[in-house]
Each structure stands twice: as C-alpha cells, then as structure tokens.
Write a protein that holds these residues in place. Structure first.
Motif, PDB file in Angstrom:
ATOM      1  N   LYS A 153       5.304   1.596   6.901  1.00 40.34           N
ATOM      2  CA  LYS A 153       5.549   0.608   5.841  1.00 40.34           C
ATOM      3  C   LYS A 153       6.712  -0.311   6.244  1.00 40.34           C
TER       4      LYS A 153
ATOM      5  N   LYS B 159       0.769  12.939  11.300  1.00 40.13           N
ATOM      6  CA  LYS B 159       0.602  12.325   9.989  1.00 40.13           C
ATOM      7  C   LYS B 159       1.504  13.020   8.974  1.00 40.13           C
ATOM      8  N   SER B 160       2.300  12.208   8.226  1.00 42.74           N
ATOM      9  CA  SER B 160       3.238  12.770   7.249  1.00 42.74           C
ATOM     10  C   SER B 160       3.773  11.644   6.385  1.00 42.74           C
ATOM     11  N   ALA B 161       4.505  12.004   5.327  1.00 43.42           N
ATOM     12  CA  ALA B 161       5.131  11.005   4.459  1.00 43.42           C
ATOM     13  C   ALA B 161       6.155  10.181   5.239  1.00 43.42           C
TER      14      ALA B 161
ATOM     15  N   LYS C 128       0.823  -1.209   0.000  1.00 41.26           N
ATOM     16  CA  LYS C 128       0.000   0.000   0.000  1.00 41.26           C
ATOM     17  C   LYS C 128       0.860   1.265   0.000  1.00 41.26           C
TER      18      LYS C 128
ATOM     19  N   ASP D 211       4.416   7.479   7.058  1.00 40.75           N
ATOM     20  CA  ASP D 211       4.039   6.371   6.174  1.00 40.75           C
ATOM     21  C   ASP D 211       5.226   5.455   5.902  1.00 40.75           C
TER      22      ASP D 211
ATOM     23  N   GLN E  18      -3.848   0.082  12.754  1.00 39.09           N
ATOM     24  CA  GLN E  18      -3.675  -1.180  12.043  1.00 39.09           C
ATOM     25  C   GLN E  18      -2.375  -1.874  12.453  1.00 39.09           C
TER      26      GLN E  18
ATOM     27  N   SER F 126       1.213   4.054   1.546  1.00 44.09           N
ATOM     28  CA  SER F 126       0.828   5.349   2.132  1.00 44.09           C
ATOM     29  C   SER F 126      -0.603   5.277   2.657  1.00 44.09           C
ATOM     30  N   GLY F 127      -0.992   6.384   3.389  1.00 47.79           N
ATOM     31  CA  GLY F 127      -2.370   6.474   3.902  1.00 47.79           C
ATOM     32  C   GLY F 127      -2.663   5.481   5.018  1.00 47.79           C
ATOM     33  N   TYR F 128      -1.662   5.161   5.827  1.00 46.80           N
ATOM     34  CA  TYR F 128      -1.838   4.158   6.875  1.00 46.80           C
ATOM     35  C   TYR F 128      -2.617   4.701   8.072  1.00 46.80           C
ATOM     36  N   GLN F 129      -3.388   3.819   8.687  1.00 45.94           N
ATOM     37  CA  GLN F 129      -4.000   4.087   9.983  1.00 45.94           C
ATOM     38  C   GLN F 129      -3.106   3.440  11.045  1.00 45.94           C
TER      39      GLN F 129
END
Length: 659
Positions: free
Chosen positions: A509, A500-502, A462, A505, A470, A464-467
């Motif tokens: 990841k 929240k930021s890159a 995925k 993510d 999870q 990016s856009g992780y919660q």
C-alpha cells in the motif's frame, strides 16, 4: 552541404532534361546495365583488430580504376541491424518503458519488416528457396498472371469499332466529292460528331475500368494483412501463393508482380552469331551507312537492328515459360559487339521510342581486345550472356507492364530531383492527417496519465489483498523501485516481506502511494521540460475512472481514423530524410555520382535483383562472377548482400528508391 531550394532543383532538372531530350543514346531506354563495375564487399584485415570484418570499398573509386581504401567503411549486414533494433525495441516494451508511439511503431515495423524480412529467410524455412528461378518479375499483362480471375477485363472492342467507323467517315469527307451544304456532306459531319461523342464516352469508361482493374485483387490482398490498413508484404505473398499457386508481391511503384520460374531456361547454340568490332555507335553508323550517327540515330538504330547483325531472342534462348507469358519477347532483336574500352555490358531500346525492341550486348565482358575472335558458345560465355539478358529482359517487361523503368547515367539525376520534389509535395499533403492524429495523441496523453494515477489511487484505497505482480510489473517500478524500497525500509523499519501477511499489504500500500506521487512529479517535470501534457487540468475536473475510460475510448476511435495518414506522413518524412542524407553524403548534382543515382532508380534495382535471383551475377568488368544467395521472398532480394550494389549500400531502404 548547403541544401538547394526546391525551385533551384526544378530549374536544374529542366536544364538537364533539355540537354538530354534529343539524343536517343541518352534516353531512359539506353540502359548501361553494368555501366560501371558494381561495388561488392571485400573482406580485409582491419589494423589492430586481428580479425576480418566486412568492409564496403568502392572498387573503382580512383581515376586509375583501382580501389581507394580511404573510401572504405565498415559494413554491418542489414540483418544484424534489423535484429538488434528489434530486440532493443521489444526489450523496452517488455519492461514497460516504451511510449505508445514506440509500441505502435514497433508493431508497424514488425508487420512490414521483421515478419518476412531478415527474420524469415531461407535459413529458417528449409527447402523454401525457389529452385532455378531466373528472377524475372512479371506483371498482370502476362498470359498466366496467377490472379487473372480477380482482374476486371477491359473490353475495348466497342472503342475499336467506333474508331474504325470514324476513320471511314473521315475518308469519305476527304475524297473531294463532297461540297459544303450538300445533304450527304452534312449527314457525314453529323455522323462524325456523334461517333466522336461516343468515342469520348467509351474512352472515359475504359479509363474508369482501368483504374478499378485490380479492385477485387486489392480486396483479397488486404484481407491477408494482420491489421486493416497496414499492408503486410509477406502475409500477402503467402496468402496469394495458397490461393493462386504463385505468390504475388508489390514493389514501391504499387504494381503487382509474380516470379517466372526458369528450371529449364538455357542458351541455344551461338556458333553462328556475329560479333561486331568497335564502339557501338560506330558499328551502328557503319552498318546503317549514316554519316552522322547523332543526327540520324533513330533511323540508324532501326536499320541496324533489322539487319543480319541482329537475331531474335527466341533464336538464342530456350525459355518456354517466359515466352508463353510474353510472346512478344520472342522477336526482340539481340546484337553483339566487342568494345574493350566500354564499361557497358548491355542496353535496351524500346518499341515505344524507337519503333523496335532491341538489346545490345558487349561480348568482350571487359577482358577482350579489339578484333578478338570471341567464341560466344562456351559454357562460361553463355552464362554471362544469360546474366545480361535477364537484366535487359526485365527492362522490357517494365516497358510492357508500365513498371518503374530503368535509367541512364545522365537521366538518373533528373529522376532523383523529380522524385524528391514529389516526396516533399506528398509529405506536405499528408501533414493534416498527421497533425490531427498528433492532436488527439496529446489529448489522450493527459487522459491516460490521469487514468493511471486514478488506478493507483484505487489500489492505495484497497488497503489489503494485494497481488505483488500488480506493483512489480508496473512500468514505473523499473524507474522508481529502488528508491521506494529504500524509503519504505526507513519509514516502516522492515524490507518487503516475501510471505503473504498484513505487514506485506502495508508495505505494498505504501509503495503504491509513493509510486503515485513520484509518477505525478515526473509528469509535472516533463511538462516543465516541454515533453508532456498537463495532467493536473484533467485531475482538477475530478473524473471517475469509468468516465476517463469512456473519454479515452471515444478519442481512440476518432484517432484511429487518422492512423493510416499518420503512418503515411511518418513514412514520407523518413523517406525524405534518407534522400537528403544521401545527398549530404556527397551525392549531389555537382559531384561525380551519376552511377550512384543510377543504381537507386527502382527500375535498375529491380533488374539487378532479377539477375541475383539466378544465383550468380557478374561482379566486375573482368567478367568474374560471384554467387548470390537467393531468398525465399523475391522482395527480400533487394536486401544487403543479395544483389549487386544494393540500395542498403547507401543506407537506403527499398521504399526509398526513386520511382
């Protein structure tokens, strides 16, 4: 302890039964209700602790009748054990550390125990304890059985009519006027055969009807369960109470019971009741004029109980609801005697075995002298008599309802051996279902592991856009989280970004990737240790996540068909372990443990629970009473501290009792 073989135990049971069978004073209907003083809990100061703890002490464990403190052991109330066990299991599930089996077992235990056991008592539900309950557990033969509308009535009128017709024909054939070959004789013989054939068919119909008598009630009760196939005693009790006005419950013998209330029951005037002096067998022999009571026990007992020495139960007890439900109880014969040397408080004799229903009561209550003029009519003595009567009346109801009966000191060992052998056989028969469930479980284990790894692969892909939840709510994060945080800090040069930021993510990841690698390594290590299944075999087949979910669903549906059998096997296995641990603790045929075995017979435990439902029960042979807390749910009266010498004293549960 060296365990006996099943063959050896069978031989021993047959030997004991052979020794017992001809002596009615040793029969299962000779009930030494309180044959030895029950053990209670003493609160004693434990040296070095400085405060008091409950200690189980067998009060009469020494030959001189005094307590032997070497037998004492700390007693943890069952409620605390249940709560602690439940909390530990729930905590593992909350953290994601529990296995599938543990989760299922917790759900099963919770539905069977926690929902209405120690967690749902009178302390939680205000005004829920039934007032004035005598505690007699009645059954479906009672006139006012609450769910009578759901019972299939057994019409035996045709059977009785055919039986009468057969008797008429037999009488004609035995008059001596008939000769073989006569037409009349031949016709009677033909008619006799026809009636016998009809009787056989009718008997089979009645038997089949009897077997399905509670079918509609069973269906109703099953609808009250939280999960199909898993009986929940409390929800069934509550559901039947809403439907019929009185709650129904089952004990391990599977029979339906309800509780008869005793808000007005009391003893009548006992001024004129006669108390015989001496040992009961001698009293019976003297009254009956028997030279040898053992040779003429049956006849002597019948003569004694039908003499002026005995009174009808209805002559000394006011209990309208009890007699309305069981009119036959009115004519049970009650006899009193005073034997200071006997530890027996009472005994019950059955119509089925002796031709009469009788109860004897040792009116000395353990503190009299031979020849004492005992006044039964004092409030204190009336209370003690009622306490003993409740116990023995419960045995009579067991007799009427075909509940598990009581026992005596000798026969308890026979019952224990036979019961243990039966559990072993049932466990063996249940094994195929357990094995099939377990086989599916192993196959599902590798599929679920593969599914978990595939889900992690998708999360890594995925990008990016992780919660965050999870990751952090993952079951494996509790095990590997600290290690992964340390590794990522070294590799990326920064810790987990809270905003929240890159960068966050990238961090998540990387965490999912490491979680996947560590989980796979753990699975392979478990396989090497013989604890897990081979997930690599599934991964090599390169199933998609959708295909894995489909296969898992199919297998789960197949497995669910064997879930009930799996639970039955595990229940029987636990029961067998409990019985073996009981034996290993010194309770065996070659130790002085007859009273211990006597007390774990379901029929005896039920009679003592009935006593405890009254709120107080004789504690020892001095006649002293102790107050017992009455529970909202009668089933719970068997739990620790709420009846005399409960099965939990032996670390046994209600379901482990000998039936």
């Amino acid at each position: 302890m060296e365990m006996q073989s099943k063959f050896a135990r069978n031989m021993m049971a047959q030997k004991l039964m052979s020794e017992n069978k001809d002596n009615p004073f040793n029969s299962r209907f000779f009930q030494p209700s309180d044959a030895m003083p029950p053990t209670g809990q003493d609160r004693r100061s434990i040296a070095g602790l400085g405060y008091f703890l409950p200690v189980d002490v067998p009060k009469y464990s020494r030959e001189d009748g005094k307590a032997d403190l070497s037998d004492a052991r700390l007693s943890t109330p069952q409620l605390f054990k249940d709560i602690y066990s439940g909390m530990m299991k729930f905590d593992k599930i909350r953290k994601g550390e529990a296995t599938l089996d543990e989760i299922k077992k917790f759900g099963f235990d919770a539905s069977m125990n926690l929902a209405g056991g120690g967690m749902l008592g009178s302390k939680i539900i205000p005004n829920a304890v039934p007032p004035g309950s005598i505690g007699v557990f009645a059954g479906k033969s009672a006139t006012n059985f609450p769910a009578k509308s759901l019972l299939k009535e057994t019409d035996d009128s045709k059977f009785l009519q055919l039986n009468n017709e057969l008797q008429v024909v037999k009488n004609e054939l035995t008059k001596g006027r008939m000769n073989l070959g006569d037409e009349a004789t031949d016709n009677l013989q033909i008619k006799k055969k026809q009636i016998i054939d009809e009787l056989d068919n009718e008997a089979m119909r009645l038997l089949k009807n009897k077997q399905t008598e509670t079918a509609d009630l069973d269906k109703f009760m099953e609808k009250q369960d939280y999960r199909t196939g898993l009986a929940n005693p409390v929800s069934r009790f509550e559901g039947s109470k809403r439907e019929f006005g009185t709650g129904l419950f089952q004990l391990p013998d599977g029979q339906y019971r309800f509780e008869i209330d005793d808000t007005v029951a009391k003893m009548k005037n006992l001024d004129n009741v006669f108390v015989n002096q001496g040992e009961f067998t001698e009293v019976v022999a003297n009254v009956a004029g028997a030279k040898n009571i053992q040779l003429d026990a049956m006849g002597s007992l019948k003569t004694f109980f039908n003499s002026k020495n005995a009174v009808n139960l209805s002559d000394i007890l006011n209990h309208k609801e009890l007699f309305d439900n069981y009119p036959q109880l009115k004519n049970i014969k009650i006899a009193f005697y005073n034997d200071p040397n006997s530890p027996t408080y009472g005994a019950f004799y059955s119509q089925k075995d002796f031709g009469f229903d009788g109860i004897n009561i040792n009116a000395g209550f353990g503190k009299s002298k031979l020849g004492d003029n005992i006044n039964l009519d004092t409030p204190e003595n009336k209370e003690k008599i009622l306490d003993i009567l409740v116990h023995e009346i419960q045995h009579k109801i067991q007799d009427i309802e075909n509940f598990t009966p009581g026992s005596n000191l000798k026969e308890s060992s026979i019952k224990f051996l036979n019961f243990k052998n039966r559990v072993e056989t049932d466990k063996l028969n249940a094994y195929p279902e357990f094995k099939q469930f377990d086989n599916y479980q192993k196959e599902l284990s590798s599929l679920r592991d593969a599914q978990y790894l595939k889900q992690l692969d998708e999360l890594v892909a995925k990008g990016s856009g992780y919660q965050p939840r999870q990751l952090f709510n993952s079951s494996d994060w509790y095990q590997f989280g600290d290690q992964i945080r340390s590794e990522l800090a070294k590799e990326l040069g920064y810790t987990y970004p809270k905003v929240k930021s890159a960068k966050r993510d990238v961090w998540i990841k990387g965490a999912f990737g490491k979680l996947r690698d560590k989980a796979l390594r753990e699975m392979r290590l478990n396989l090497y240790k013989g604890k897990g299944e081979n997930v690599d075999e599934v991964l090599d087949q390169n199933f998609s996540l959708k295909e894995l979910k489909s296969q898992i669903g199919k297998l789960e549906r197949k497995q669910d068909k064997h879930f009930k059998g799996y639970l039955e096997y595990t229940k029987l296995n636990r029961k067998l372990e409990a019985l073996e641990n009981f034996e290993a603790g010194g309770h065996n045929l070659f130790s002085n443990d007859a009273f211990d075995k006597y007390q774990i017979i379901l029929g005896e435990a039920e009679a003592r629970a009935a006593q405890a439902r009254r709120g107080k029960t004789i504690l020892d042979n001095s006649g002293k009473y102790t107050n017992f807390e009455k529970t909202y749910f009668p089933f719970d009266q068997f739990k620790e501290g709420k009846m005399v010498r409960p099965p939990s004293y032996f670390n046994l549960q209600l379901d482990d009792l000998v039936t």
